[in-house]
Design a protein around this motif. Structure first.
Motif, PDB file in Angstrom:
ATOM      1  N   PRO A  18      -0.738   7.661   1.389  1.00  0.00           N
ATOM      2  CA  PRO A  18      -0.816   7.826   2.846  1.00  0.00           C
ATOM      3  C   PRO A  18      -0.900   9.295   3.276  1.00  0.00           C
ATOM      4  N   ALA A  19      -0.136  10.172   2.608  1.00  0.00           N
ATOM      5  CA  ALA A  19      -0.124  11.582   3.006  1.00  0.00           C
ATOM      6  C   ALA A  19      -1.493  12.217   2.773  1.00  0.00           C
ATOM      7  N   GLY A  20      -2.013  12.084   1.549  1.00  0.00           N
ATOM      8  CA  GLY A  20      -3.299  12.706   1.215  1.00  0.00           C
ATOM      9  C   GLY A  20      -4.451  12.089   1.990  1.00  0.00           C
ATOM     10  N   ALA A  37      -8.988  13.685  -4.129  1.00  0.00           N
ATOM     11  CA  ALA A  37      -8.934  13.286  -5.548  1.00  0.00           C
ATOM     12  C   ALA A  37      -7.659  12.519  -5.847  1.00  0.00           C
ATOM     13  N   ASP A  38      -7.736  11.562  -6.782  1.00  0.00           N
ATOM     14  CA  ASP A  38      -6.534  10.846  -7.216  1.00  0.00           C
ATOM     15  C   ASP A  38      -6.687  10.453  -8.682  1.00  0.00           C
ATOM     16  N   ALA A  39      -5.539  10.472  -9.365  1.00  0.00           N
ATOM     17  CA  ALA A  39      -5.538  10.090 -10.780  1.00  0.00           C
ATOM     18  C   ALA A  39      -5.876   8.612 -10.938  1.00  0.00           C
ATOM     19  N   ALA A  40      -5.542   7.820  -9.918  1.00  0.00           N
ATOM     20  CA  ALA A  40      -5.745   6.365 -10.017  1.00  0.00           C
ATOM     21  C   ALA A  40      -7.135   5.981  -9.524  1.00  0.00           C
ATOM     22  N   PRO A  43      -8.384  -0.085  -5.470  1.00  0.00           N
ATOM     23  CA  PRO A  43      -7.009  -0.206  -5.004  1.00  0.00           C
ATOM     24  C   PRO A  43      -6.001  -0.071  -6.146  1.00  0.00           C
ATOM     25  N   ARG A  44      -4.867   0.605  -5.817  1.00  0.00           N
ATOM     26  CA  ARG A  44      -3.786   0.730  -6.793  1.00  0.00           C
ATOM     27  C   ARG A  44      -2.460   0.416  -6.089  1.00  0.00           C
ATOM     28  N   ASP A  45      -1.479  -0.014  -6.891  1.00  0.00           N
ATOM     29  CA  ASP A  45      -0.168  -0.375  -6.342  1.00  0.00           C
ATOM     30  C   ASP A  45       0.695   0.873  -6.226  1.00  0.00           C
ATOM     31  N   CYS A  48       7.111   0.221  -3.332  1.00  0.00           N
ATOM     32  CA  CYS A  48       7.480   0.539  -1.956  1.00  0.00           C
ATOM     33  C   CYS A  48       7.996  -0.726  -1.275  1.00  0.00           C
ATOM     34  N   GLY A  49       8.732  -0.553  -0.181  1.00  0.00           N
ATOM     35  CA  GLY A  49       9.172  -1.690   0.624  1.00  0.00           C
ATOM     36  C   GLY A  49       8.078  -2.176   1.562  1.00  0.00           C
ATOM     37  N   ASP A  50       7.002  -1.401   1.687  1.00  0.00           N
ATOM     38  CA  ASP A  50       5.845  -1.760   2.521  1.00  0.00           C
ATOM     39  C   ASP A  50       6.160  -1.776   4.027  1.00  0.00           C
ATOM     40  N   GLY A  51       7.352  -1.324   4.421  1.00  0.00           N
ATOM     41  CA  GLY A  51       7.760  -1.396   5.825  1.00  0.00           C
ATOM     42  C   GLY A  51       7.137  -0.279   6.653  1.00  0.00           C
ATOM     43  N   LEU A  52       6.604  -0.659   7.808  1.00  0.00           N
ATOM     44  CA  LEU A  52       6.020   0.327   8.725  1.00  0.00           C
ATOM     45  C   LEU A  52       6.865   0.326   9.996  1.00  0.00           C
ATOM     46  N   PRO A 104       1.350  -4.663   2.345  1.00  0.00           N
ATOM     47  CA  PRO A 104       1.473  -4.261   0.934  1.00  0.00           C
ATOM     48  C   PRO A 104       0.688  -2.981   0.662  1.00  0.00           C
ATOM     49  N   ARG A 105       1.285  -2.096  -0.125  1.00  0.00           N
ATOM     50  CA  ARG A 105       0.677  -0.778  -0.340  1.00  0.00           C
ATOM     51  C   ARG A 105      -0.670  -0.854  -1.039  1.00  0.00           C
ATOM     52  N   THR A 106      -0.865  -1.866  -1.877  1.00  0.00           N
ATOM     53  CA  THR A 106      -2.170  -2.000  -2.541  1.00  0.00           C
ATOM     54  C   THR A 106      -3.253  -2.038  -1.473  1.00  0.00           C
ATOM     55  N   ARG A 128      -7.167  13.165 -12.789  1.00  0.00           N
ATOM     56  CA  ARG A 128      -5.784  13.665 -12.835  1.00  0.00           C
ATOM     57  C   ARG A 128      -5.785  15.179 -12.827  1.00  0.00           C
ATOM     58  N   ALA A 129      -5.111  15.779 -11.843  1.00  0.00           N
ATOM     59  CA  ALA A 129      -5.006  17.242 -11.794  1.00  0.00           C
ATOM     60  C   ALA A 129      -4.109  17.689 -12.936  1.00  0.00           C
ATOM     61  N   VAL A 130      -4.614  18.562 -13.806  1.00  0.00           N
ATOM     62  CA  VAL A 130      -3.820  18.972 -14.968  1.00  0.00           C
ATOM     63  C   VAL A 130      -3.549  20.471 -15.012  1.00  0.00           C
ATOM     64  N   GLY A 305       4.067  15.029   2.304  1.00  0.00           N
ATOM     65  CA  GLY A 305       4.568  13.707   1.911  1.00  0.00           C
ATOM     66  C   GLY A 305       5.713  13.803   0.920  1.00  0.00           C
ATOM     67  N   ASP A 306       5.761  12.843  -0.024  1.00  0.00           N
ATOM     68  CA  ASP A 306       6.849  12.819  -1.019  1.00  0.00           C
ATOM     69  C   ASP A 306       6.908  14.104  -1.831  1.00  0.00           C
ATOM     70  N   ALA A 307       5.767  14.720  -2.066  1.00  0.00           N
ATOM     71  CA  ALA A 307       5.757  15.959  -2.849  1.00  0.00           C
ATOM     72  C   ALA A 307       6.668  16.994  -2.198  1.00  0.00           C
ATOM     73  N   GLU A 317      12.429   5.711   4.327  1.00  0.00           N
ATOM     74  CA  GLU A 317      11.006   5.572   4.687  1.00  0.00           C
ATOM     75  C   GLU A 317      10.295   6.920   4.555  1.00  0.00           C
ATOM     76  N   GLY A 318       9.075   6.839   4.055  1.00  0.00           N
ATOM     77  CA  GLY A 318       8.326   8.071   3.852  1.00  0.00           C
ATOM     78  C   GLY A 318       6.853   7.925   4.188  1.00  0.00           C
ATOM     79  N   ILE A 319       6.405   6.689   4.455  1.00  0.00           N
ATOM     80  CA  ILE A 319       4.987   6.503   4.795  1.00  0.00           C
ATOM     81  C   ILE A 319       4.679   7.285   6.074  1.00  0.00           C
ATOM     82  N   ASP A 320       5.577   7.135   7.064  1.00  0.00           N
ATOM     83  CA  ASP A 320       5.363   7.818   8.342  1.00  0.00           C
ATOM     84  C   ASP A 320       5.341   9.339   8.174  1.00  0.00           C
TER      85      ASP A 320
HETATM   86  C1  LIG Z   1      11.388   1.103  -3.743  1.00  0.00           C
HETATM   87  C2  LIG Z   1      10.853   1.946  -2.618  1.00  0.00           C
HETATM   88  C3  LIG Z   1      10.778   1.398  -1.350  1.00  0.00           C
HETATM   89  C4  LIG Z   1      10.246   2.148  -0.288  1.00  0.00           C
HETATM   90  N1  LIG Z   1      10.107   1.540   0.931  1.00  0.00           N
HETATM   91  C5  LIG Z   1       9.526   2.184   1.942  1.00  0.00           C
HETATM   92  C6  LIG Z   1       9.272   1.527   3.185  1.00  0.00           C
HETATM   93  O1  LIG Z   1       9.525   0.328   3.353  1.00  0.00           O
HETATM   94  N2  LIG Z   1       8.695   2.249   4.185  1.00  0.00           N
HETATM   95  C7  LIG Z   1       8.353   3.569   4.036  1.00  0.00           C
HETATM   96  O2  LIG Z   1       7.861   4.186   4.993  1.00  0.00           O
HETATM   97  N3  LIG Z   1       8.554   4.211   2.859  1.00  0.00           N
HETATM   98  C8  LIG Z   1       9.116   3.553   1.807  1.00  0.00           C
HETATM   99  N4  LIG Z   1       9.285   4.194   0.586  1.00  0.00           N
HETATM  100  C9  LIG Z   1       8.813   5.591   0.439  1.00  0.00           C
HETATM  101  C10 LIG Z   1       7.276   5.618   0.304  1.00  0.00           C
HETATM  102  O3  LIG Z   1       6.857   4.755  -0.726  1.00  0.00           O
HETATM  103  C11 LIG Z   1       6.790   7.047   0.021  1.00  0.00           C
HETATM  104  O4  LIG Z   1       7.478   7.942   0.866  1.00  0.00           O
HETATM  105  C12 LIG Z   1       5.287   7.193   0.262  1.00  0.00           C
HETATM  106  O5  LIG Z   1       4.558   6.457  -0.683  1.00  0.00           O
HETATM  107  C13 LIG Z   1       4.847   8.671   0.203  1.00  0.00           C
HETATM  108  O6  LIG Z   1       3.441   8.760   0.254  1.00  0.00           O
HETATM  109  P1  LIG Z   1       2.657   9.961  -0.492  1.00  0.00           P
HETATM  110  O7  LIG Z   1       1.241   9.835  -0.045  1.00  0.00           O
HETATM  111  O8  LIG Z   1       3.391  11.230  -0.294  1.00  0.00           O
HETATM  112  O9  LIG Z   1       2.798   9.638  -2.050  1.00  0.00           O
HETATM  113  P2  LIG Z   1       2.226   8.409  -2.907  1.00  0.00           P
HETATM  114  O10 LIG Z   1       2.035   7.231  -2.055  1.00  0.00           O
HETATM  115  O11 LIG Z   1       3.139   8.285  -4.083  1.00  0.00           O
HETATM  116  O12 LIG Z   1       0.794   8.905  -3.409  1.00  0.00           O
HETATM  117  C14 LIG Z   1       0.687   9.914  -4.366  1.00  0.00           C
HETATM  118  C15 LIG Z   1      -0.663   9.784  -5.053  1.00  0.00           C
HETATM  119  O13 LIG Z   1      -0.853  10.908  -5.919  1.00  0.00           O
HETATM  120  C16 LIG Z   1      -1.503  10.480  -7.086  1.00  0.00           C
HETATM  121  N5  LIG Z   1      -1.221  11.451  -8.146  1.00  0.00           N
HETATM  122  C17 LIG Z   1      -0.045  11.693  -8.770  1.00  0.00           C
HETATM  123  N6  LIG Z   1      -0.186  12.663  -9.685  1.00  0.00           N
HETATM  124  C18 LIG Z   1      -1.493  13.059  -9.649  1.00  0.00           C
HETATM  125  C19 LIG Z   1      -2.242  14.039 -10.342  1.00  0.00           C
HETATM  126  N7  LIG Z   1      -1.704  14.822 -11.300  1.00  0.00           N
HETATM  127  N8  LIG Z   1      -3.552  14.175 -10.050  1.00  0.00           N
HETATM  128  C20 LIG Z   1      -4.141  13.395  -9.104  1.00  0.00           C
HETATM  129  N9  LIG Z   1      -3.460  12.455  -8.398  1.00  0.00           N
HETATM  130  C21 LIG Z   1      -2.153  12.299  -8.659  1.00  0.00           C
HETATM  131  C22 LIG Z   1      -0.957   9.097  -7.354  1.00  0.00           C
HETATM  132  O14 LIG Z   1      -1.852   8.327  -8.142  1.00  0.00           O
HETATM  133  C23 LIG Z   1      -0.787   8.540  -5.931  1.00  0.00           C
HETATM  134  O15 LIG Z   1      -1.905   7.772  -5.530  1.00  0.00           O
HETATM  135  C24 LIG Z   1       9.812   3.484  -0.494  1.00  0.00           C
HETATM  136  C25 LIG Z   1       9.907   4.046  -1.778  1.00  0.00           C
HETATM  137  C26 LIG Z   1      10.414   3.294  -2.835  1.00  0.00           C
HETATM  138  C27 LIG Z   1      10.489   3.895  -4.218  1.00  0.00           C
END
Ligand SMILES: Cc1cc2nc3c(=O)[nH]c(=O)nc-3n(C[C@H](O)[C@H](O)[C@H](O)COP(=O)(O)OP(=O)(O)OC[C@H]3O[C@@H](n4cnc5c(N)ncnc54)[C@H](O)[C@@H]3O)c2cc1C
Length: 431
Positions: A18-20, A37-40, A43-45, A48-52, A104-106, A128-130, A305-307, A317-320
């Protein structure tokens, strides 16, 4: 046929969650060249709780996805269970939408990535960024290991490929391997989450409330230091996302095994929620929280995002926050285009993150840290659950459902507590 992926771009976004995807969509809409760019291969899983929550809905609406989300499932708020009580706590509305959803995140992530590509971003799958190539203090290019047969089937080989960029946005999730190469450090002495999810069929997949259980019991009826959730995914899906999590710090590591906990939790809820016997696709993961990360930016790169640990410590929650930080960094890069004075993300980005989230993350992680203290939740939980007013406030605060425009007393108290907490932080968020 020649490979259409550019070898150089204005903005390179690594990670298409979601962040990227949000960052790439907004950057492309601003008229800049962007590679996502993405390593995956999508669609990929993503576990997550999938909650918005309404914060996420607000960002999805900005992206133009209101109708798409509403075609999934719509919920009115949180049903909190625990300590002999069940409370229905509607989403507070105010400056944010008064509804939530769960997708669902997929499906969600694939849709967001496709939106970015339709907005003009160029996708690079299975990459994959290396490594990075530096030019002084700037990232000149990112080195990718690219699969020559995306999907990695038999006989797939890989090759190294460089993409040069003016600016780099790092959105590679919780472990942030690229961020690490650039000096990112995650501080686990600050509270973090350990959580898991599974999918289960349910006769209540169309329930218009999400459920959260603040009192979790083990097989011998002992209270466990965790929480659980049931997020209905809509009648069409026939399933709920059921999960459990706990909070931990380096000093007080998680003392529950998440996958067995999900099974015990599902067994207890089976009758009430009409759950099926099979727990599909169980998986668990860590959650960095509350900006507990140092080195979130350098001269021409920024973590989002999570990074950047942009996850709410009080509800996970971290999607938002991913969607928000993607939009905000894109605005910054678009504003900087063509300006004579060069943008230094290394100073601007941490300041901006602290301005947006410093106060709320500081107080939230302080409160979440208390939950890791043994026996505190069982002691305080029953008191809170006896009061509709307290729990309504808790929902608002836990969800950080307070915007700058909200002027009511609950919003003012939250902002005051955040300021006071930040002033006392030995290591404020994002530093
Ligand atoms: C069990 C669980 C339940 C959760 N429930 C919720 C919820 O209900 N609601 C909510 O808002 N948040 C929830 N979260 C948090 C949420 O899942 C994350 O905050 C969110 O996915 C962050 O998005 P992102 O884009 O930062 O990272 P991600 O969604 O993790 O995306 C990162 C991407 O980077 C790619 N990547 C990684 N390394 C590399 C590399 N070297 N080179 C290229 N690509 C790479 C990956 O393939 C991936 O696609 C939950 C988390 C967990 C673990």
């Amino acid at each position: 046929m020649s490979d259409p992926t550019p070898t150089t771009t204005d903005v390179l976004v690594v990670g298409a969650g979601p962040a990227g995807a949000a960052a790439a969509a907004w950057v492309a809409r601003a008229g800049l060249d962007v590679v996502l760019a993405d390593a995956a291969v999508f669609p990929r899983d993503k576990t997550c709780g999938d909650g918005l929550t309404p914060r996420a809905i607000s960002e999805l609406e900005r992206l133009g996805l209101r109708d798409w989300v509403r075609a999934h499932t719509v919920n009115h708020g949180l049903r909190a269970h625990g300590f002999g009580q069940t409370l229905h706590l509607p989403w507070p509305g105010g400056g944010l939408p008064d509804w939530g959803s769960a997708v669902p995140r997929t499906e969600l992530d694939d849709h967001l990535r496709t939106l970015a590509l339709k907005s003009g971003a160029v996708g690079l799958d299975g990459a994959r960024a290396v490594d990075v190539r530096m030019d002084g203090d700037r990232v000149a290019a990112v080195v990718f290991k690219v699969s020559t047969a995306p999907g990695g089937g038999a006989g797939a080989t890989s090759e190294l490929r460089e993409v040069a960029c003016r600016h780099l946005v790092v959105a590679d999730g919780v472990r942030s391997p690229l961020g690490k190469l650039l000096g990112r450090e995650w501080h686990r002495d600050t509270v973090y989450g350990v959580a898991g999810r599974t999918y289960v069929t349910s006769t209540r997949a169309d329930d218009p409330w999400i459920s959260s259980h603040l009192e979790l019991r083990g097989e011998d009826d002992e209270i466990l230091s965790g929480y659980g959730w049931v997020f209905p995914l809509g009648a069409g899906s026939g399933e709920v996302n059921l999960g459990a999590g706990t909070l931990a710090t380096a000093k007080r590591p998680a003392d529950v095994a998440i996958k067995p906990l999900m099974k015990v939790y599902a067994d207890r809820l089976r009758e009430e929620f009409g759950l099926g016997a099979e727990l599909r696709a169980p998986a668990s993961a860590l959650l960095p929280m509350g900006g507990a990360v140092s080195n979130v930016a350098g001269r021409n790169w920024a973590l989002i995002g999570d990074a950047a640990a942009c996850v709410n410590p009080l509800n996970g929650e971290g999607i938002d926050y991913g969607l928000e930080t993607g939009r905000v960094v894109a605005e910054l890069l678009a504003d900087a285009t063509g300006r004579a004075d060069d943008l230094d993300l290394g100073t601007v980005w941490p300041d901006l993150l602290r301005e947006h989230y410093g106060e709320s993350f500081s107080i939230a992680r302080r409160l979440a840290g208390l939950v890791t203290v043994p026996r505190l939740l069982p002691a305080l939980g029953p008191v809170g659950m006896r009061s509709d007013l307290l729990m309504t406030l808790a929902l608002r605060w836990m969800g950080n459902l307070v915007t700058d425009s909200d002027r009511d007393r609950a919003a003012r108290v939250w902002r005051w507590a955040g300021k006071a907490s930040l002033a006392r932080d030995a290591r404020p968020p994002f530093s």
